[in-house]
Design an enzyme around this catalytic site. Structure first.
Site, mmCIF file in Angstrom:
data_model
loop_
_atom_site.group_PDB
_atom_site.id
_atom_site.type_symbol
_atom_site.label_atom_id
_atom_site.label_comp_id
_atom_site.label_asym_id
_atom_site.label_seq_id
_atom_site.Cartn_x
_atom_site.Cartn_y
_atom_site.Cartn_z
ATOM 1 N N CYS A 176 42.552 35.125 44.251
ATOM 2 C CA CYS A 176 43.624 35.017 43.403
ATOM 3 C C CYS A 176 44.870 35.337 44.193
ATOM 4 C CB CYS A 176 43.817 35.491 42.210
ATOM 5 S SG CYS A 176 45.333 34.633 40.897
ATOM 6 N N CYS A 194 47.681 37.061 42.631
ATOM 7 C CA CYS A 194 48.858 37.543 41.803
ATOM 8 C C CYS A 194 48.864 39.042 42.222
ATOM 9 C CB CYS A 194 48.584 37.199 40.427
ATOM 10 S SG CYS A 194 46.572 37.740 39.812
ATOM 11 N N HIS A 200 52.888 36.096 40.351
ATOM 12 C CA HIS A 200 52.186 34.996 39.687
ATOM 13 C C HIS A 200 51.052 34.610 40.510
ATOM 14 C CE1 HIS A 200 54.491 33.404 36.565
ATOM 15 N NE2 HIS A 200 55.609 33.538 37.001
ATOM 16 N N CYS A 201 50.112 33.634 39.981
ATOM 17 C CA CYS A 201 48.693 33.491 40.631
ATOM 18 C C CYS A 201 48.708 32.361 41.379
ATOM 19 C CB CYS A 201 47.707 33.023 39.480
ATOM 20 S SG CYS A 201 47.349 34.400 38.387
ATOM 21 N N LYS A 229 39.641 30.752 31.328
ATOM 22 C CA LYS A 229 40.457 32.039 31.218
ATOM 23 C C LYS A 229 41.678 31.960 30.025
ATOM 24 C CE LYS A 229 42.520 35.195 34.725
ATOM 25 N NZ LYS A 229 42.693 35.378 36.004
ATOM 26 N N LYS A 247 36.624 34.158 29.996
ATOM 27 C CA LYS A 247 37.445 35.534 30.093
ATOM 28 C C LYS A 247 38.266 35.521 28.842
ATOM 29 C CE LYS A 247 39.706 38.253 33.495
ATOM 30 N NZ LYS A 247 40.346 38.458 34.871
ATOM 31 N N SER A 255 39.691 44.601 31.094
ATOM 32 C CA SER A 255 40.052 46.180 30.881
ATOM 33 C C SER A 255 40.365 46.452 29.390
ATOM 34 C CB SER A 255 41.178 46.305 31.588
ATOM 35 O OG SER A 255 42.442 45.177 31.590
#
Ligand SMILES: [Zn+2]
Length: 331
Positions: free
Chosen positions: A122, A124, A131-132, A199, A252, A279
């Site tokens: 990615c 980001c 941003h991704c 996701k 996710k 996390s």
């Protein structure tokens, strides 16, 4: 008279319990350890945002990962973190020569030829926007430019020596572009794609965004992360990635999405399925144990077993180093 139930007899002996639990057995191979790699090669920096975790420079990786491999660690997931190197609109330092992820892949490949190295793809953590994808002047994501850039990074990670490409951006078309670029560069039959397919937009990513020094203030990636209340769009995202050629799928985060995990396994029973315990979920479990609400090993292993039962073949978790110890002295 109703037939009296005798279910109990089927799990009163440990061997019988094992026979009932094949889908939810935990082995060390089920676990993937995410590692945040600092761009200063000699740094070892404890993470305030993620208790009991550390960001390692690439020169510190071997000493950290070696003992874990000795304990049975079989797979790592690599993220680069920029502190010194600059960020720009296209995330140039995702895969530049000095990029932390590139250096980490090379170091780990040469130190541990047999572990499975998964590279998160990615931008980001490397873009000035946070941003991704690559943004247009009006702030929208330029999908075509983003997907092209993600494919370019994937090929460079493959050349550095990773085993699996894991695109996490949720950009439409990324899996197809990455598969095609890998094929064009001779990696078509060598490197599978583990796609972050379902996701969701989640408030449990907070500590990670802080740990990776993302430029985007906490949120918002609403335009590409899935809305938490919808299962339909998640099913379509899973199907999209399969149609584009994904070799493995991912859901996710974990806690609030076990129904999606089960749906994914039911929809695609022959595809290895990963779940990412993120996390905030990690920190929550850790803090609960610190407060004395449960023993950490009991609580975490129960959660992991639940994720396996829901359909996960692969569990990506910051608890991986702990789990290796716990499974070595399995109760
Ligand atoms: Zn991203």
């Amino acid at each position: 008279m109703a037939k009296r139930s005798t279910l109990f007899c089927s799990y009163r002996h440990q061997v019988l319990r094992n026979w009932q639990s094949t889908e939810a057995v935990l082995t060390k191979e089920n676990f993937v350890y995410p590692i945040l790699v600092h761009d200063k090669p000699d740094v070892e920096e404890p993470l305030e945002a993620l208790p009991a975790l550390t960001r390692y420079g690439c020169n510190r990786l071997e000493a950290h990962v070696g003992p874990l491999v000795d304990k049975g660690l079989t797979s790592v997931l690599i993220f680069g973190v920029l502190q010194n190197l600059s960020k720009d609109v296209r995330g140039s330092n995702a895969d530049s020569e000095n990029a932390p992820a590139m250096q980490a892949i090379r170091k780990l490949r040469s130190a541990f030829p047999n572990i499975l190295i998964i590279a998160d793809v990615c931008i980001c953590s490397y873009t000035s926007t946070g941003h991704c994808g690559i943004c247009c002047d009006n702030g929208d994501i330029d999908i075509d430019a983003s997907v092209k850039r993600l494919a370019e990074i994937s090929v460079n990670f493959a050349k550095a020596g990773c085993d699996v490409i894991a695109p996490s951006s949720m950009m439409d078309g990324r899996v197809a572009a990455i598969k095609s670029a890998l094929k064009e560069n001779g990696f078509g039959n060598k490197i599978p794609v583990l796609s972050y397919s379902a996701k969701f937009r989640s408030f449990f990513y907070g500590p990670f965004l802080e740990a990776t020094k993302s430029c985007l203030p906490k949120q918002d990636k609403k335009m590409y992360h899935l809305p938490p209340a919808s299962s339909g769009i998640a099913h379509r995202a899973l199907k999209r990635d399969i149609d584009e050629g994904a070799d493995m799928l991912m859901v996710k985060p974990s806690f609030a999405y076990t129904d999606i995990l089960r749906d994914a396994k039911t929809m695609f029973p022959d595809i290895p399925l990963a779940v990412y315990q993120v996390s905030g979920e990690y920190a929550m479990l850790l803090k609960g144990a610190e407060e004395g609400l449960y023993n950490l090993d009991d609580g975490v292993l129960e959660v992991m077993t639940g994720l396996r039962r829901a359909g996960a073949d692969i569990i990506i978790t910051y608890f991986a180093p702990y789990v290796l110890d716990w499974l070595s002295v399995k109760k």
